[in-house]
Design a protein around this motif. Structure first.
Motif, PDB file in Angstrom:
ATOM      1  N   THR A 139       4.277 -40.443  13.537  1.00 38.54           N
ATOM      2  CA  THR A 139       5.728 -40.546  13.348  1.00 38.54           C
ATOM      3  C   THR A 139       6.402 -39.585  14.333  1.00 38.54           C
ATOM      4  OG1 THR A 139       5.778 -38.818  11.675  1.00 38.54           O
ATOM      5  CG2 THR A 139       5.405 -41.069  10.901  1.00 38.54           C
TER       6      THR A 139
ATOM      7  N   TYR B 295       2.797 -35.614  10.740  1.00 35.98           N
ATOM      8  CA  TYR B 295       3.089 -36.648   9.753  1.00 35.98           C
ATOM      9  C   TYR B 295       2.596 -37.980  10.309  1.00 35.98           C
ATOM     10  CZ  TYR B 295       6.069 -33.696   6.862  1.00 35.98           C
ATOM     11  OH  TYR B 295       6.532 -32.724   6.024  1.00 35.98           O
TER      12      TYR B 295
ATOM     13  N   LYS C  56       2.104 -42.319   9.130  1.00 39.80           N
ATOM     14  CA  LYS C  56       2.307 -43.350   8.119  1.00 39.80           C
ATOM     15  C   LYS C  56       1.086 -44.263   8.151  1.00 39.80           C
ATOM     16  CE  LYS C  56       4.970 -46.650  10.857  1.00 39.80           C
ATOM     17  NZ  LYS C  56       6.203 -47.412  10.964  1.00 39.80           N
TER      18      LYS C  56
ATOM     19  N   TYR D  34      -0.345 -47.969   6.793  1.00 36.43           N
ATOM     20  CA  TYR D  34       0.059 -49.260   6.245  1.00 36.43           C
ATOM     21  C   TYR D  34      -1.122 -50.220   6.279  1.00 36.43           C
ATOM     22  CZ  TYR D  34       0.600 -50.500  11.178  1.00 36.43           C
ATOM     23  OH  TYR D  34       0.377 -50.714  12.507  1.00 36.43           O
TER      24      TYR D  34
ATOM     25  N   ARG E  98      -6.951 -44.625  -1.377  1.00 34.78           N
ATOM     26  CA  ARG E  98      -6.220 -43.403  -1.027  1.00 34.78           C
ATOM     27  C   ARG E  98      -7.174 -42.216  -0.878  1.00 34.78           C
ATOM     28  NH1 ARG E  98      -0.749 -41.395  -3.989  1.00 34.78           N
ATOM     29  NH2 ARG E  98      -0.385 -39.633  -2.614  1.00 34.78           N
TER      30      ARG E  98
ATOM     31  N   ASP F 177       0.279 -34.849   6.891  1.00 32.93           N
ATOM     32  CA  ASP F 177       0.960 -35.335   5.699  1.00 32.93           C
ATOM     33  C   ASP F 177       1.041 -36.856   5.833  1.00 32.93           C
ATOM     34  OD1 ASP F 177       2.277 -35.398   3.328  1.00 32.93           O
ATOM     35  OD2 ASP F 177       4.194 -34.698   4.117  1.00 32.93           O
TER      36      ASP F 177
ATOM     37  N   THR G  72       2.265 -40.650   4.660  1.00 32.28           N
ATOM     38  CA  THR G  72       3.209 -41.510   3.952  1.00 32.28           C
ATOM     39  C   THR G  72       2.624 -42.912   3.950  1.00 32.28           C
ATOM     40  OG1 THR G  72       5.077 -40.197   4.732  1.00 32.28           O
ATOM     41  CG2 THR G  72       5.558 -42.423   3.942  1.00 32.28           C
ATOM     42  N   TYR G  73       2.493 -43.504   2.770  1.00 33.53           N
ATOM     43  CA  TYR G  73       1.961 -44.864   2.659  1.00 33.53           C
ATOM     44  C   TYR G  73       3.115 -45.850   2.692  1.00 33.53           C
ATOM     45  CZ  TYR G  73      -2.381 -42.596   1.482  1.00 33.53           C
ATOM     46  OH  TYR G  73      -3.499 -41.809   1.531  1.00 33.53           O
ATOM     47  N   VAL G  74       2.974 -46.878   3.509  1.00 31.43           N
ATOM     48  CA  VAL G  74       4.020 -47.881   3.682  1.00 31.43           C
ATOM     49  C   VAL G  74       3.466 -49.221   3.202  1.00 31.43           C
ATOM     50  CG1 VAL G  74       5.504 -49.057   5.345  1.00 31.43           C
ATOM     51  CG2 VAL G  74       4.921 -46.642   5.681  1.00 31.43           C
TER      52      VAL G  74
END
Length: 196
Positions: free
Chosen positions: A115, A120, A122, A124, A139, A151, A153-155
């Motif tokens: 990102t 960070y 993501k 998907y 996960r 870190d 983030t799941y999309v």
């Protein structure tokens, strides 16, 4: 050729044994031959299971026993590919390409993208609409594979009405598929490859 026939053809030139059907010598060779035939089957199974590209049973279980987690897979082919990806993980597997290659160890097509924010990413699942089945287990695997300082983030994606309209021109056409509203929301005919 059965081993019994092989043993008979091996001993016949000696001319010492009565090798006709129903004789004691032939019965003994039949017993030896049956045991050797079964041994051959077992050796073939073991040889198949020793190779990750051909294993389909206990060989895959033995490889999974070496790993701290099992991939979430529905087919033997997915399981083989996931285990191969997990075995490729090494100390230099931290480039985006290497991370995406090792994420195949999840058992699903999971993709990680950097990102704009440092540290960070993501993650998907381009082939699965909605939250993938077994996501809790996925996960754990993903967070083991990705570097711990990132870190995540799941999309998750769902079909928009525009995407549904491209496949089904009317509500009647969509209803004719037999899919529920949720089924229409996660329907994927390879269309999403263009989105990512």
């Amino acid at each position: 050729m059965r081993f019994e026939d092989y043993l008979v053809s091996l001993l016949r030139p000696l001319g010492v044994y009565d090798l006709r059907s129903g004789t004691i010598n032939r019965g003994e060779l039949a017993a030896y031959g049956a045991s050797l035939d079964q041994t051959g089957v077992e050796l073939d199974d073991t040889a198949r299971e020793m190779n990750l590209t051909t294993a389909r049973g206990f060989g895959l279980e033995r490889v999974e026993a070496l790993l701290p987690y099992r991939p979430v897979c529905t087919t033997v082919e997915q399981r083989r590919a996931a285990l191969a990806a997990l075995l490729r993980i090494s100390g230099d597997s931290f480039t985006p390409e290497a991370i995406n290659d090792t994420l195949k160890g999840c058992g699903l097509n999971a993709r990680a993208e950097e990102t704009d924010r440092p540290n960070y990413v993501k993650v998907y699942f381009p082939d699965v609409a909605g939250i993938p089945e077994g996501f809790d287990q996925l996960r754990v695997v993903i967070e083991e594979i990705l570097p711990s300082h990132l870190d995540i983030t799941y999309v998750f994606w769902y079909n928009t009405w525009g995407m549904v309209a491209q496949r089904h021109s009317t509500f009647g056409d969509a209803a004719g598929t037999g899919l529920s509203w949720y089924g229409l929301a996660i329907e994927n005919d390879g269309y999403l490859e263009d989105i990512w």
